[in-house]
Design a protein around this motif. Sequence first.
Motif, PDB file in Angstrom:
ATOM      1  N   ALA A   1       0.891  -1.364  -0.032  1.00 42.96           N
ATOM      2  CA  ALA A   1       0.126  -0.127   0.179  1.00 42.96           C
ATOM      3  C   ALA A   1       0.866   1.419   0.149  1.00 42.96           C
ATOM      4  N   LEU A   2       1.991   1.280   0.711  1.00 40.70           N
ATOM      5  CA  LEU A   2       2.792   2.376   0.785  1.00 40.70           C
ATOM      6  C   LEU A   2       3.457   2.466  -0.517  1.00 40.70           C
ATOM      7  N   GLY A   3       3.996   1.537  -1.147  1.00 40.52           N
ATOM      8  CA  GLY A   3       4.724   1.248  -2.341  1.00 40.52           C
ATOM      9  C   GLY A   3       4.056   1.957  -3.307  1.00 40.52           C
TER      10      GLY A   3
ATOM     11  N   GLY B   1      13.155  -0.638   5.227  1.00 43.51           N
ATOM     12  CA  GLY B   1      12.785   0.124   5.760  1.00 43.51           C
ATOM     13  C   GLY B   1      11.771  -0.155   6.780  1.00 43.51           C
ATOM     14  N   TYR B   2      10.802  -0.917   6.166  1.00 41.71           N
ATOM     15  CA  TYR B   2       9.539  -1.525   6.796  1.00 41.71           C
ATOM     16  C   TYR B   2      10.067  -2.451   8.052  1.00 41.71           C
ATOM     17  N   GLY B   3      10.984  -3.123   7.616  1.00 43.61           N
ATOM     18  CA  GLY B   3      11.687  -4.140   8.653  1.00 43.61           C
ATOM     19  C   GLY B   3      12.399  -3.250   9.676  1.00 43.61           C
ATOM     20  N   VAL B   4      12.784  -2.078   9.477  1.00 46.77           N
ATOM     21  CA  VAL B   4      13.593  -1.297  10.398  1.00 46.77           C
ATOM     22  C   VAL B   4      12.230  -0.748  11.268  1.00 46.77           C
TER      23      VAL B   4
ATOM     24  N   ASP C   1       9.674   8.009   9.787  1.00 45.86           N
ATOM     25  CA  ASP C   1       9.652   6.244  10.062  1.00 45.86           C
ATOM     26  C   ASP C   1      10.576   5.886   9.025  1.00 45.86           C
ATOM     27  N   GLY C   2      11.058   4.513   9.306  1.00 44.81           N
ATOM     28  CA  GLY C   2      12.099   3.859   8.109  1.00 44.81           C
ATOM     29  C   GLY C   2      11.479   3.619   7.076  1.00 44.81           C
ATOM     30  N   SER C   3      10.204   2.943   6.799  1.00 44.26           N
ATOM     31  CA  SER C   3       9.469   2.896   5.603  1.00 44.26           C
ATOM     32  C   SER C   3       9.424   3.976   4.550  1.00 44.26           C
ATOM     33  N   LEU C   4       9.168   5.201   5.249  1.00 47.32           N
ATOM     34  CA  LEU C   4       9.038   6.356   4.396  1.00 47.32           C
ATOM     35  C   LEU C   4      10.547   6.672   3.928  1.00 47.32           C
ATOM     36  N   ALA C   5      11.382   6.727   4.827  1.00 50.08           N
ATOM     37  CA  ALA C   5      12.611   7.224   4.725  1.00 50.08           C
ATOM     38  C   ALA C   5      13.391   6.505   3.294  1.00 50.08           C
ATOM     39  N   ASP C   6      13.041   5.090   3.508  1.00 47.68           N
ATOM     40  CA  ASP C   6      13.509   4.038   2.433  1.00 47.68           C
ATOM     41  C   ASP C   6      13.054   4.371   1.075  1.00 47.68           C
TER      42      ASP C   6
END
Lengths: 141, 385
Positions: free
Chosen positions: B137-139, B217-220, B320-325
């Motif tokens: 969904a974020l992708g 990033g999501y894993g982080v 957050d990590g997901s967004l940064a990545d």
Amino acid sequence: MTTPLDSPAAVLRATTRADRLLCAAILLGSLALALGGRAPAAPAGRALVVVGRALRAELPLDRDDVRTFSGSAGTVEVTVRGGAVAVTRSSCPHQVCVSMGWKRRSGEVIACVPNELLVRVEGGAAPRGAPGAEVPDAVTR
Amino acid sequence: MTSRIGDARPAAAVFLPRRLALVRALAGASLVRAVLVRTGLFAVLLSGAACGRAPLPAERPLRTKSGFAMGTVADIKLASADSDAADAALEAAFAELARIEALATIHAPESEVSRVNRAAGSGEATPVGPDLDAILALGVKIARESDGAFDPTVGPLMRAWGFPEHPAVPAEAAIAGAKALVGWDRLARLPADLAGAASWRLADAGMSIDLGGIACGYGVDRAALPLAAVSPDFLVNVGGDILVSGSRPDGTPWTVAVQHPRDPSRFLMTLHLRGPAAVSTSGDYEHFVMQDGVRRHHVLDPKTGWPAPDLCSVTIVAPDGSLADVASKPAFVLGPERGFAWVEEHPELEGVFVRELADGSLLVRETSGIAALRGGPAGADGAAP
């Protein structure tokens, strides 16, 4: 009435045994507090070499050494010299581990991902993030 | 020279009890008084040295665990006074990384994403768990917002180029064929079923999802959850995708250095961060192959099928990590002008854009919020690309 105390003998005469014991106890206590409270001498650092999930070697950083380890993609040469550790040769394609250079600070890591080999410094120079340490807590790349 | 008690006796000495006659007596003896003063001072100094030494952050020592996770090296630091709880949290964080890797990897045929890929073109939607649902969904959201500069369906192109294991410049026809199979708008989410599971479907056979630009990033973010239950102060670093929470044990900000894109022994700058904050970098120096002096790297432009040509690294700071990545990819692909503007359109993002000129010098451009975070040397040249 006062007593001149111009010699150790006079001091001894003017004091009781309990006084002298109290004084000695204070001095010894202070000395013990100072010595006991002092941070222990930093132990010599060491490099832990992990391949996969198995600890394969603990290399003292105060002893120069060159060791070769078998990884999942070939061999990796780990060198200890002058209190630091480095991967000096590797069979991996991109040589990222070799380019990571020498590490001497506690907590610093060298990794060869293709070989699943990890070198981690423990007990060496001040760790990343310690007050006064110049190295960062992490590197984004 | 001698002194006598009573000659200039301190007032307090008058009230000294007999039990402390030694002190009272020594106060009047010059030789012994000197000894007492020195010994007493020595004792006080010793006590002071012992009690007043610089306080160590030993109350909450930094526990660290390193290992392999998500195809790279992970390093997690956690400040906690409870060593058992800290060690358990570190183990749980690594377990969480392994769990996310298992569902998001394209190298395991039974991973969730592999099952979605295998069903491409069949018309069937594949149920996925909440983690893959959130990642996809974020992708798709970032793909839409960046007009396809990031695309989670870039799998065919990555395969054509052989990234990351065996990079090689493919033939134009191969690039064109792969590019035709890339399109985030042909990746559809079906609403959750009665059991609460969402399903995803790739429209055409041969399409495939590649989560290399987002899963780490999501894993982080997921690894942070068991850590947060133990302490507010921790750092998660998975291959350079970094999330910080709180501060270091001594209360100072975490320091995150940005790799110099052309000299692995140097840093471009150091960012001082109090969490929650995340940092990720996309660069042309991690995976690449040289062709006629041109660096062909792994940050592919989904629209052209070729590596994005204008920048050598983009670092993104995000909540957050997901967004940064994920945000670092379209910022890189869109380039020094449009990418920079895209980051500035998102107030939750900050960015550092690095461009290499023909003479080998670097031009660094930062969004306005970076200056407040930067603690190291200024960007290489400071001029706009």
